[in-house]
Design an enzyme around this catalytic site. Structure first.
Site, PDB file in Angstrom:
ATOM      1  N   ASP A   6      48.966 -33.075  44.151  1.00  0.00           N
ATOM      2  CA  ASP A   6      47.762 -33.130  45.016  1.00  0.00           C
ATOM      3  C   ASP A   6      47.932 -32.366  46.333  1.00  0.00           C
ATOM      4  OD1 ASP A   6      47.767 -35.174  43.062  1.00  0.00           O
ATOM      5  OD2 ASP A   6      46.314 -36.359  44.192  1.00  0.00           O
ATOM      6  N   GLU A  37      42.335 -32.145  44.181  1.00  0.00           N
ATOM      7  CA  GLU A  37      41.280 -33.116  44.523  1.00  0.00           C
ATOM      8  C   GLU A  37      41.191 -33.424  46.012  1.00  0.00           C
ATOM      9  OE1 GLU A  37      41.467 -37.173  43.439  1.00  0.00           O
ATOM     10  OE2 GLU A  37      43.317 -37.485  44.530  1.00  0.00           O
ATOM     11  N   ASN A  38      42.281 -33.185  46.768  1.00  0.00           N
ATOM     12  CA  ASN A  38      42.266 -33.483  48.210  1.00  0.00           C
ATOM     13  C   ASN A  38      42.360 -32.226  49.058  1.00  0.00           C
ATOM     14  OD1 ASN A  38      44.385 -35.885  46.991  1.00  0.00           O
ATOM     15  ND2 ASN A  38      42.513 -36.535  48.004  1.00  0.00           N
ATOM     16  N   HIS A  66      38.676 -38.085  43.701  1.00  0.00           N
ATOM     17  CA  HIS A  66      38.000 -37.498  44.869  1.00  0.00           C
ATOM     18  C   HIS A  66      37.121 -36.305  44.496  1.00  0.00           C
ATOM     19  CE1 HIS A  66      39.598 -39.941  48.097  1.00  0.00           C
ATOM     20  NE2 HIS A  66      40.783 -39.912  47.502  1.00  0.00           N
ATOM     21  N   HIS A 149      45.638 -38.573  36.134  1.00  0.00           N
ATOM     22  CA  HIS A 149      45.393 -39.012  37.501  1.00  0.00           C
ATOM     23  C   HIS A 149      45.141 -40.515  37.488  1.00  0.00           C
ATOM     24  CE1 HIS A 149      44.523 -37.717  41.587  1.00  0.00           C
ATOM     25  NE2 HIS A 149      43.597 -38.653  41.629  1.00  0.00           N
ATOM     26  N   HIS A 176      50.318 -40.086  45.249  1.00  0.00           N
ATOM     27  CA  HIS A 176      50.907 -39.238  46.309  1.00  0.00           C
ATOM     28  C   HIS A 176      52.356 -39.606  46.614  1.00  0.00           C
ATOM     29  CE1 HIS A 176      46.885 -37.618  48.207  1.00  0.00           C
ATOM     30  NE2 HIS A 176      46.851 -37.664  46.880  1.00  0.00           N
TER      31      HIS A 176
END
Ligand SMILES: [Fe+2]
Ligand SMILES: [Fe+2]
Length: 257
Positions: A6, A37-38, A66, A149, A176
């Site tokens: 990520d 996604e981030n 996200h 995920h 994360h």
């Protein structure tokens, strides 16, 4: 193959730009997949951030919960063949849950993105979705990479065990926090429960520390800004036998920017 965990905000994108050329060379990488996604301000993804990441050398980008945070993602879902969203959204959802990538002179690789359901928003069951998609893709290639995920370690291990021998690798994302359980299952599938994240590590999973502590102390809403300071590019390098799709080795990556 290099998988980049990520990418969080501008520090994460900077780390990819800085470190990817060196990693590509050092490990003789043919294919780079990254979870994005981030990547836009820590939440979601835009056309501009996606382009920045692709031009830094990422071939295919995956996502997760996200996905919808930036409305511009609709543009990516409609038009970007290199962008993959979790497969297990209901039929009719914009975008694609898997894609094929072919580097010059190499066989095609399939990339699948799935999202877990334990401690996460409800979605279709990723297990039958994954099994059916893998069966479909194996008619084209036995080189298949899965970004799962998900929050729960058990859900990630179970999905990877189910796919052992049918895909080259299952790598987890979303928490994360990089786990130390990289391994190759008996059927030849490489696995890592979570690849970590790429971004500022003097943080709480990428965000400034103080507001998060305040949130836990007071239960009151806070603004979570992307942190700065020490940046790591995390992920994994997986070596795959191009003839049979079996993983030969898997190595965690945690490289300081
Ligand atoms: Fe996530
Ligand atoms: Fe994330």
């Amino acid at each position: 193959m290099l998988f980049i965990a990520d990418i969080v905000g501008q520090p994460g994108r900077r780390a990819v730009k800085e470190l990817l050329p060196k990693l590509r060379q050092e490990h003789g990488v043919d294919v780079v997949v990254a979870n994005g996604e981030n990547s836009a301000g820590g939440s979601g993804i835009t056309v501009k951030t996606a382009q920045e990441i692709f031009s830094a050398g990422v071939d295919i980008m995956t996502s997760g919960d996200h996905l919808w945070d930036q409305k511009e993602v609709m543009d990516l879902l409609a038009n970007e063949r290199r962008f993959v969203r979790p497969l297990n959204y209901p039929p009719g959802t914009p975008g694609q849950g898997s894609t094929l990538f072919q580097a010059a002179g190499l066989p095609p690789v399939a990339i699948i993105n799935l999202q877990g359901r334990t401690f996460m928003p409800p979605l279709d069951n990723p297990f039958p979705c994954a099994a059916a998609e893998v069966e479909r893709l194996r008619r084209t290639t036995n080189l298949i990479f899965v970004d799962f995920h998900a929050e729960a370690t058990s859900e990630k291990v179970a999905l990877a065990r189910m796919l052992d021998g049918r895909v080259s690798a299952v790598i987890g994302t979303h928490t994360h926090v990089q786990t130390a359980d990289e391994q190759i299952f008996p059927g030849g599938t490489a696995f890592l429960c979570d690849a970590g994240f790429t971004g500022p590590h003097e943080s709480v999973i990428g965000r400034q520390i103080e507001p998060i502590i305040r949130r836990f102390l007071t239960s009151m809403p806070q603004k979570f800004e992307v942190a700065d300071g020490r940046v790591l590019l995390q992920g994994a390098v997986i070596e795959i036998d191009g003839d049979n799709g079996r993983a030969v080795s898997i190595q965690r990556v945690s490289e300081q920017g």
